[in-house]
Design an enzyme around this catalytic site. Structure first.
Site, mmCIF file in Angstrom:
data_model
loop_
_atom_site.group_PDB
_atom_site.id
_atom_site.type_symbol
_atom_site.label_atom_id
_atom_site.label_comp_id
_atom_site.label_asym_id
_atom_site.label_seq_id
_atom_site.Cartn_x
_atom_site.Cartn_y
_atom_site.Cartn_z
ATOM 1 N N SER B 62 0.820 -1.219 0.000
ATOM 2 C CA SER B 62 0.000 0.000 0.000
ATOM 3 C C SER B 62 0.853 1.269 0.000
ATOM 4 O O SER B 62 0.357 2.345 -0.274
ATOM 5 C CB SER B 62 -0.943 0.012 1.213
ATOM 6 O OG SER B 62 -0.215 0.198 2.403
ATOM 7 N N LYS B 99 0.971 4.607 6.811
ATOM 8 C CA LYS B 99 0.366 5.466 5.792
ATOM 9 C C LYS B 99 0.886 6.892 5.942
ATOM 10 O O LYS B 99 1.459 7.257 6.967
ATOM 11 C CB LYS B 99 -1.167 5.501 5.961
ATOM 12 C CG LYS B 99 -1.908 4.175 5.741
ATOM 13 C CD LYS B 99 -1.986 3.770 4.287
ATOM 14 C CE LYS B 99 -2.667 2.414 4.115
ATOM 15 N NZ LYS B 99 -1.876 1.282 4.620
#
Lengths: 437, 147
Positions: B62, B99
Site C-alpha cells: 500500500s 500510511k
C-alpha cells in the site's frame, strides 16, 4: 516542611503488566484486561476496568468464566520478557531527568531530586508522565514529597484522583496533614499487615492517628526501627535509608566491607559472591529474576574522603536464576559503575522483576555446596554451547521440565511453562516485531 | 622504492562505541589525537530516542510509491509529534497500518491516512472515531541481499 529542601519522588507504572500489554494492543484501552501468573494459574494484574468489575487479585483463571459469565475479559499469560524491556525504557527516561534514582521493583522507581529545588516540580512531574506515556505508551503515577514514605502516600492520591494529572506533591505541612487523615494505616509504606492490625485494635486507623502519637509511645509499643522511621517520615523527617528499599518483590544481598576496598578486582569478587547468593535465594524460592542491579558506595561518614554513590541495572534477556548468568551480568554492571580513585565501603546486588520459575522443581536444582563448583564449570560449557547454537540447546538434566502433556521429562523451560495467552515480544525479537499493513 | 602498507582490520561486531581512553600520556602524543572522532554508529545516529523507538515489518504494497515495500523494516519513533505529510504508524480496526498522515481536512472534522498506491483508497478518520497515531516512521530498512 520547607520548600527549599530536596524532594523525593516515587514513579510507579499504573497496572504495570496490563499497561505493557496495551502498548501493542491499543484496542484494549478502556476494556477489562487481566494478566495471569506463570502457568496461567491466577490473576496477578488487572486493569481499572477489571478491578471495577470486581475481579480480585489472585482469582484462579478457571474461575473467571464462572464468576463473570458472558463478560468480555482480555486475558494474557505473563510475559516478563516484555515487561522487563518496556519498564526498562521507563527507567531510562527517568534517569536522564533526575540526579539520583533507585529502582525499587519492576514497576516502581524512587528518585531523589537533589538540586532541583528551584523547579516547579508538580509541573515537572506532570510533564514526565506525559513523556513516558508518549514515548513508551505506559501511564505512570508520580508522588513527590520531602521523604520516601510521604512520596508513597502522594502517589496513592496521584493514582486515585484524575484531578492530579498523574502527579501529586505533598510540599506543605497543611497538605501533609490532610493527606495523612485520608490514608488508612494499612496503606502506609513500612507498616506491615501485622502491625497495621495491632494499631487498628488500639484505635489507630489512619496515618494521621499514628503520626500524632508520641515517639516514646511508638518505641515502647513496637521497639522496631522500621516503625520508628515510618513515624518520623510521616512527621516530615527524611530517614529511611536506601538499603531499606529492598523489598519482597526483590532480593538484595549486600555487605559493608571490613575496611575499605579500592581495587576493581576485589570489588568484583565481592559483587560476584553477592550475585551468586541472589541466584541461590531465587532458586531456593523457585523463582527467576528479570533485572540485575548493582550499587556501590564509599563511606558517607568519612567526609574527608571523596564520595561516590552509584546504582545501575541490566535487564536479562530471559528471566533466570542461573548463577552463571546473574554473576556475569552483575560484574558487567559493576564494570560500568566502577570509578577509580575512591575507597569503597559497601556493595550490593539486587535482583528484581521476580516471577515463579516452573511447574516442577527438582531437588537437584537446589543449592548444594559440594555440587556448586562442579555446576559452575558445567554451566560455563553449557552456556557457551547455547550461545553458539541457540538457547536451550543443552540444558542441565535438572533444568528440564515435564512436558505439559505429562509424558517424559525432556522438555526445555520455554516449552514447559503453560502460557496459552502469551503475547509476542515486539521489542526483543525480530520475529515478533509489529506488522504494518 | 617500496612502501609497506599495513592493513588494520576494523572491529565492526561491537555495538557500543568505544569509550574515550583515559588521558594516560606515555611517549609521544599521536598526531591524530586532536582529530579524534567517534566512529559512525547507526544505533547512536539514526535512533535519536532509544526509549521511544520501536520496529515494525511492512506487509503488502500500500506504500509502494513511497518506496516502502513488503518486508521492509520501519523504524518508528513515538517521541515525535506527527505532522501533516509524515509517514506514520496508526492503529486502525485492531491493526497497525503504515500510511501518510493527511491533516489537511482537520477543519472539516476528519483526517485521512493516505496510501502511496492508487489501488488503495485513503482511510478516513472522523473526529469522534477512536484512533491514535502510534508513532512516526523515521527510516525504513530494506534488505538488498538474499542471504
Amino acid at each position: 516542611m520547607v520548600n527549599d529542601i530536596p524532594m523525593y519522588g516515587i514513579i510507579d507504572c499504573d497496572n504495570c503488566y496490563v499497561s505493557c500489554e496495551r502498548v501493542f494492543r491499543p484496542d484494549l484501552n478502556g476494556k477489562p484486561v487481566v494478566v495471569l501468573s506463570n502457568n496461567d494459574g491466577c490473576v496477578v494484574a488487572r486493569s481499572n476496568e477489571a478491578k471495577r468489575m470486581g475481579i480480585k487479585a489472585g482469582t484462579p483463571y478457571y474461575q473467571l468464566e464462572e464468576l463473570f459469565p458472558g463478560q468480555k475479559i482480555a486475558v494474557f499469560s505473563s510475559n516478563y520478557e516484555l515487561y522487563g524491556e518496556l519498564t526498562g525504557r521507563v527507567v531510562d527516561i527517568i534517569r536522564k531527568e533526575v540526579p539520583v534514582y533507585f529502582r525499587y521493583s519492576i514497576d516502581e522507581c524512587f528518585v531523589y531530586l537533589d538540586g532541583m529545588e528551584q523547579f516547579d516540580l508538580k509541573q515537572w512531574g506532570e510533564g514526565l508522565h506525559k513523556k513516558i506515556r508518549q514515548y513508551v505508551g505506559i501511564p505512570v503515577s508520580i508522588g513527590l514529597a520531602p521523604n520516601k514514605t510521604l512520596a508513597k502516600i502522594a502517589s496513592h492520591f496521584a493514582k486515585k484522583y484524575q484531578g492530579y494529572r498523574h502527579c501529586c506533591m505533598i510540599d506543605t505541612d497543611e497538605k501533609r496533614r490532610k493527606a495523612l487523615r485520608l490514608i488508612p494505616i494499612d496503606d502506609v509504606w513500612g507498616i506491615g499487615r501485622q502491625y497495621a492490625n495491632r494499631l487498628k485494635k488500639m484505635g489507630i486507623n489512619t496515618a494521621y492517628d499514628f503520626a500524632e502519637r508520641h515517639l516514646d509511645w511508638v518505641n515502647m509499643t513496637f521497639r522496631n526501627i522500621v516503625v520508628e522511621r515510618t513515624w518520623r517520615e510521616l512527621n516530615g523527617e527524611d530517614c529511611v535509608p536506601n538499603e531499606q528499599l529492598a523489598n519482597k518483590k526483590s532480593i538484595c544481598t549486600s555487605r559493608s566491607f571490613n575496611g575499605m576496598v579500592k581495587d576493581f578486582a576485589t570489588l568484583r569478587t565481592h559483587v560476584s559472591n553477592y550475585a551468586a547468593r541472589c541466584a541461590e535465594k531465587l532458586r531456593a524460592q523457585h523463582t527467576v529474576a528479570t533485572i540485575v542491579s548493582v550499587f556501590i558506595h564509599t563511606n558517607p561518614f568519612r567526609e574527608d574522603l571523596p564520595q561516590y554513590y552509584n546504582f545501575m541495572e541490566q535487564r536479562l534477556i530471559t528471566p533466570t536464576n542461573s548463577t552463571m548468568t546473574i554473576v556475569q551480568t552483575a560484574t558487567k554492571v559493576l564494570q560500568e559503575l566502577f570509578r577509580e580513585g575512591y575507597q569503597y565501603k559497601k556493595a550490593g546486588v539486587i535482583v528484581m522483576g521476580i516471577g515463579p520459575n516452573s511447574p516442577i522443581q527438582h531437588d537437584l536444582f537446589d543449592y548444594n555446596a559440594e555440587q556448586f563448583e562442579k555446576m559452575k564449570r558445567i554451566d560455563a560449557v553449557v552456556d557457551r554451547i547455547n550461545r553458539l547454537h541457540g538457547t536451550e540447546t543443552i540444558v542441565l538434566g535438572a533444568q528440564q521440565y515435564t512436558r505439559p502433556d505429562g509424558k517424559g521429562k525432556a522438555d526445555v523451560f520455554a516449552n514447559a511453562i503453560k502460557h496459552d495467552f502469551r503475547s509476542k515480544n515486539p521489542t526483543t525479537r525480530w520475529s515478533d516485531i509489529i506488522i504494518l499493513k | 622504492m617500496t612502501k609497506t602498507i599495513q592493513i588494520i582490520k576494523g572491529h565492526f561486531e561491537s555495538q557500543q562505541p568505544l569509550q574515550l581512553a583515559p588521558a594516560i600520556k606515555a611517549g609521544f602524543p599521536s598526531p591524530a589525537d586532536d582529530y579524534h572522532h567517534d566512529r559512525l554508529d547507526f544505533n547512536r545516529d539514526l535512533i535519536r530516542h532509544p526509549e521511544a523507538t520501536f520496529y515494525g515489518r511492512v506487509m503488502g504494497d500500500s506504500m509502494i510509491d513511497a518506496s516502502i515495500c513488503d518486508g521492509d523494516i520501519a523504524v518508528i519513533d513515538r517521541s515525535i509529534e506527527p505532522k501533516d505529510g509524515d509517514i506514520v504508524v496508526a492503529y486502525v480496526n485492531e491493526e497497525f497500518t503504515i500510511k501518510y498522515l493527511d491533516l489537511s481536512h482537520k477543519d472539516e472534522g476528519y483526517i485521512e491516512l493516505r496510501p502511496a498506491n492508487k489501488n488503495y483508497s485513503p482511510i478516513r478518520i472522523n473526529a469522534d472515531d477512536e484512533f491514535e497515531v502510534w508513532g512516526v516512521v523515521l527510516w525504513t530498512i530494506k534488505s538488498m541481499h538474499n542471504a
